[in-house]
Design an enzyme around this catalytic site. Structure first.
Site, mmCIF file in Angstrom:
data_model
loop_
_atom_site.group_PDB
_atom_site.id
_atom_site.type_symbol
_atom_site.label_atom_id
_atom_site.label_comp_id
_atom_site.label_asym_id
_atom_site.label_seq_id
_atom_site.Cartn_x
_atom_site.Cartn_y
_atom_site.Cartn_z
ATOM 1 N N GLY A 1 0.793 -1.222 0.000
ATOM 2 C CA GLY A 1 0.000 0.000 0.000
ATOM 3 C C GLY A 1 0.823 1.268 0.000
ATOM 4 N N ALA B 1 2.893 -7.539 -7.961
ATOM 5 C CA ALA B 1 1.964 -6.505 -7.498
ATOM 6 C C ALA B 1 0.522 -6.923 -7.780
ATOM 7 C CB ALA B 1 2.255 -5.200 -8.218
ATOM 8 N N ILE B 2 -0.377 -6.733 -6.798
ATOM 9 C CA ILE B 2 -1.807 -6.952 -7.053
ATOM 10 C C ILE B 2 -2.437 -5.614 -7.427
ATOM 11 C CG2 ILE B 2 -4.008 -7.719 -6.115
ATOM 12 C CD1 ILE B 2 -2.577 -9.585 -4.307
ATOM 13 N N THR B 3 -2.414 -4.687 -6.490
ATOM 14 C CA THR B 3 -3.064 -3.402 -6.760
ATOM 15 C C THR B 3 -2.049 -2.269 -6.781
ATOM 16 O OG1 THR B 3 -3.443 -3.101 -4.396
ATOM 17 C CG2 THR B 3 -5.189 -4.175 -5.632
ATOM 18 N N LYS C 1 -3.007 1.330 3.650
ATOM 19 C CA LYS C 1 -4.094 0.352 3.716
ATOM 20 C C LYS C 1 -4.756 0.411 5.087
ATOM 21 C CE LYS C 1 -2.670 -3.102 0.309
ATOM 22 N NZ LYS C 1 -2.146 -4.468 0.092
ATOM 23 N N ASP D 1 -8.192 -7.088 -2.350
ATOM 24 C CA ASP D 1 -7.106 -7.465 -1.462
ATOM 25 C C ASP D 1 -7.694 -7.507 -0.052
ATOM 26 O OD1 ASP D 1 -4.522 -8.107 -0.865
ATOM 27 O OD2 ASP D 1 -3.697 -6.101 -1.131
#
Lengths: 507, 507
Positions: free
Chosen positions: B177, B205-207, B297, B265
């Protein structure tokens, strides 16, 4: 060069929009696209746009660099000739996806937010996984009653609406879950013959082996446009059309492509889907049938009451005259399960055939009676007798035949799967329980509702005496693979319980 | 004839398994398949099976009746030569989908149920929409801590595990984040140089605009198999590999294909995903970094504490020595955001370059110190000084270079997007806030992490004085379309707040 040459690709991707670009294509390279990216395919003149998922092609056989391939679905929506110059760009994420994320985190959404979600889904701006996220996020306890109202209003306002110039317009709808429960096809002609308008729009089956639209389709065309629908109802009082094609609350048609493979049918979506379709069709008076039973969608009266209140809350706030009736959902209603088998049941009742299912006839008369009593001219308690007279006199059959002709009668005779198998009683006794889920599951395995002649035909009902080896029901299938699946499932669990004694649970 | 001839179709469908059948194909017709049906492609000898979604083809160019087309993905998994005789059948619905439905309705699931879900997803038995239903159903408040433990155990037990013969194996993981927070690539060589084993496996990386694996990949190969990974760690003490390729808790690699486009996530999945990967890698001592800040986050210490307790509960029950550290998450850590820009930051810190980000160096030293203190030989409070000595003496750089060579150094120099644009201060004053979300969003729009040279480079941090027109950060992009998207977003909201006064929120 920033345009691509349109090429039609003869690949059927069902409701998923897919376009194909060659890996060596300049535009593919310079735009930084990736496989499964969502892209927008468009032309400036005429202004046309379609959203699609990208597949990347390496062979020259399918598509060459400089071309863009449109799957059959996209080609149809885009509606431009092959060879046209078209452009592509990255699709920006619809803003309404952020509302879906908030919904998943447990937030409430307001009317404007539901409207934006529904409009974006209708415009094909959501991918399959985004639609799934929306549906699952809204599932079960996650929507409160105001939200269901907002969603219903959003669905009504995303699509066309029919105006009947102030006439009383009746309809009935069952929440489903009971095999062979095709009362709509009987109620519609009875009520129309009585003299009320009843423009029935039905969805196709989501999780069941046949919806009313699937069954009606065995007899006549159900894909009516709004002008046809109005014309038929003006002339005959009734019709049974598929809501999706008729552009009434059309988002349902897209949602169902995810709900069906997932077997999802959550209360909030269900209420919004049913009531939005009815509102868009101009219905003013609506009877909702909620079957209750151990293997119905509603297992208990308390659960059914909760759903009843949700229907009432949303219906009242939409200005609908809505009545909810709870019915016996302990077993299948008619004898046939599957589009063609249920269509035969319907015809037998209308024809006053001695082989007709008494159970189906009785339920249809009761519900028709309740609708007829919504007419102020009729005294409470007299509706049933009126409905029975209409059915027994043959006026309902006459009305139904006129409507079939008006919708476009299916010229082919109703046929049944050539592969048949009798599931028999393992012992002598009395039928003490029938599991609706198992019956529906076996009928689906046999091929219903996709294969119209598949399904099953029930010979014994609750309380019936059976002798060991006597058939409980017959499985019908069109394809060998389905036939085996259904047989195997029935061998594992027939769905029927037989008690040795005479005693049986008929509560 | 019940076999089809295998044909390789050069279409890249990413992580979605697609097969193609001609509409006129006997088997297509006789089996009652439909487009988008899930089918199973198999051979009896050798026993091989792959699940895929069906697309139906009409043209003869792509595929002929009697053939079956396998997309690149399916062809690779199926691993049989073109022309092989293969069979198809309807895929039966995995039983574990009924658990997903129960989860959506709010039920708890047990270990056996999570295991079956995870095994079925790993075996490609779930379609994209089914995976989405699972992920959304488990999202947010929907999983209790026992369930997160069960899920973690299920993920550990679906894949390979590394055994280090009782050695102390350390690792650290940040929940993400915060842009530019690439401390792993510094901690790994420092801790390895100290003498502990640190086999770092990272997800992509996801987001975010870059994960550790994405950044490491700018410098070296990260796709190591387990034998390579063990060999490198045995020899050098550390490595940084991508968990997905290494077959450790491999289901993560499939889940991410849905999580990424959905930007999902959720806490339960996050904890399970992190801890399963660490357990499978044989980690015994783990530091978890939870940044806290208004645009991290975790917005508040109370929210972060809830997550800390979830990590502790699951970690303790897995027998991990786990410590959670909450860090300052009010702004990006390094200066670069995006794989290559972050890789340069890493190298500058390791090389003790005067241009190195002090902020990044400081955080890496603090966390390295905490890991080193997990060694019983080290007195509490002395870890930081040991870590600093290792970095300043050049031993960390030497170790990192050895590991890059062992993993397979990327021979190409690190490059940056050729399209650059300075986002400047709108007025003179002091930087009073930096929005992590906005910074990450602009870096992603610019093309990170897919385009490794894209992202942004931050010139000013919280509390820095700026003069009107002075650059706050520079955007780097490789493609014109991305460049424009990023510029437009920065024009709308740069993510930086400038206060006229000297006062600034440094709490």
């Amino acid at each position: 060069m920033d345009t691509l040459k349109l090429k039609r690709i003869a690949i059927d991707t069902y409701k998923e929009n897919v376009v194909y670009l060659h890996r060596e294509c300049d535009i593919y390279q310079s735009q930084g696209f990736q496989a499964l990216n969502k892209i927008e395919v468009y032309t400036d003149t005429p202004p046309t746009q379609v959203f699609a998922v990208l597949n990347v092609v390496d062979g020259e056989c399918i598509i060459a660099p400089g071309e863009i391939g449109l799957s059959e679905q996209v080609f149809k929506q885009f509606n431009q000739p092959e060879g046209s110059p078209i452009k592509v760009r990255h699709a920006t994420q619809p803003k309404s996806l952020s509302y879906v994320h908030r919904k998943i985190s447990g937030d409430r959404l307001n009317y404007a937010e539901y409207l934006e979600i529904i409009q974006d889904i209708s415009a094909n701006r959501y991918s399959k996984i985004e639609i799934t996220a929306y549906l699952v996020g809204c599932a079960e306890s996650e929507m409160d009653r105001e939200e269901v109202l907002y969603l219903t209003q959003a669905m009504v306002n995303t699509g066309e609406r029919i105006d009947w110039n102030g006439a009383m317009v009746a309809d009935k709808h069952c929440i489903g879950g009971i095999p062979g429960n095709r009362t709509s096809l009987l109620i519609m002609p009875i009520v129309a013959a009585y003299g009320l308008l009843i423009p029935k729009t039905s969805s196709r089956a989501i999780t069941s082996p046949a919806g009313s639209a699937d069954t009606m389709e065995a007899l006549a065309n159900v894909e009516l446009d709004i002008a046809q629908l109005k014309q038929i109802v003006k002339q005959h009082g009734g019709c049974l059309a598929w809501g999706g094609t008729a552009k009434l609350a059309p988002v349902d048609d897209i949602l169902i492509t995810v709900e069906r493979p997932l077997s999802m049918d959550s209360p909030g979506q269900m209420v919004a889907s049913i009531l939005s379709k009815k509102m868009a069709a101009g219905v003013t008076h609506l009877i909702i049938d909620i079957p209750v039973g151990p293997t119905a969608k509603m297992h208990s009266y308390s659960k059914a009451t909760k759903l009843r209140k949700l229907f009432e809350y949303v219906g009242d706030n939409l200005g609908l005259h809505l009545e909810v009736i709870m019915t016996d959902g302990k077993q299948p209603i008619g004898a046939g399960v599957g589009p063609n088998l249920e269509a035969r049941d319907i015809m037998r009742v209308l024809e006053n055939d001695p082989q007709a299912s008494k159970h189906l006839q009785e339920k249809a008369l009761q519900l028709s009676g309740r609708i007829i009593e919504l007419d102020n001219k009729v005294r409470a308690g007299q509706g049933y007798a009126i409905a029975r007279d209409i059915l027994q006199s043959g006026r309902a059959l006459e009305k139904f035949n006129a409507i079939l002709d008006a919708q476009g009668r299916n010229p082919n005779p109703i046929t049944f799967g050539a592969l048949t198998y009798d599931v028999t009683a393992p012992k002598t006794g009395t039928v003490s329980a029938i599991n609706n889920f198992v019956v529906a599951h076996i009928a689906r395995l046999a091929g219903a509702p996709i294969d119209k002649g598949s399904g099953l035909y029930i010979h014994k009902k609750l309380g019936d005496r059976v002798v060991q080896g006597e058939p409980l029901y017959t499985i019908y299938a069109e394809f060998e693979a389905d036939f085996k699946f259904a047989q195997n499932a029935a061998a594992l669990d027939s769905g029927f319980e037989i008690h040795n004694s005479e005693s049986v649970n008929t509560l």
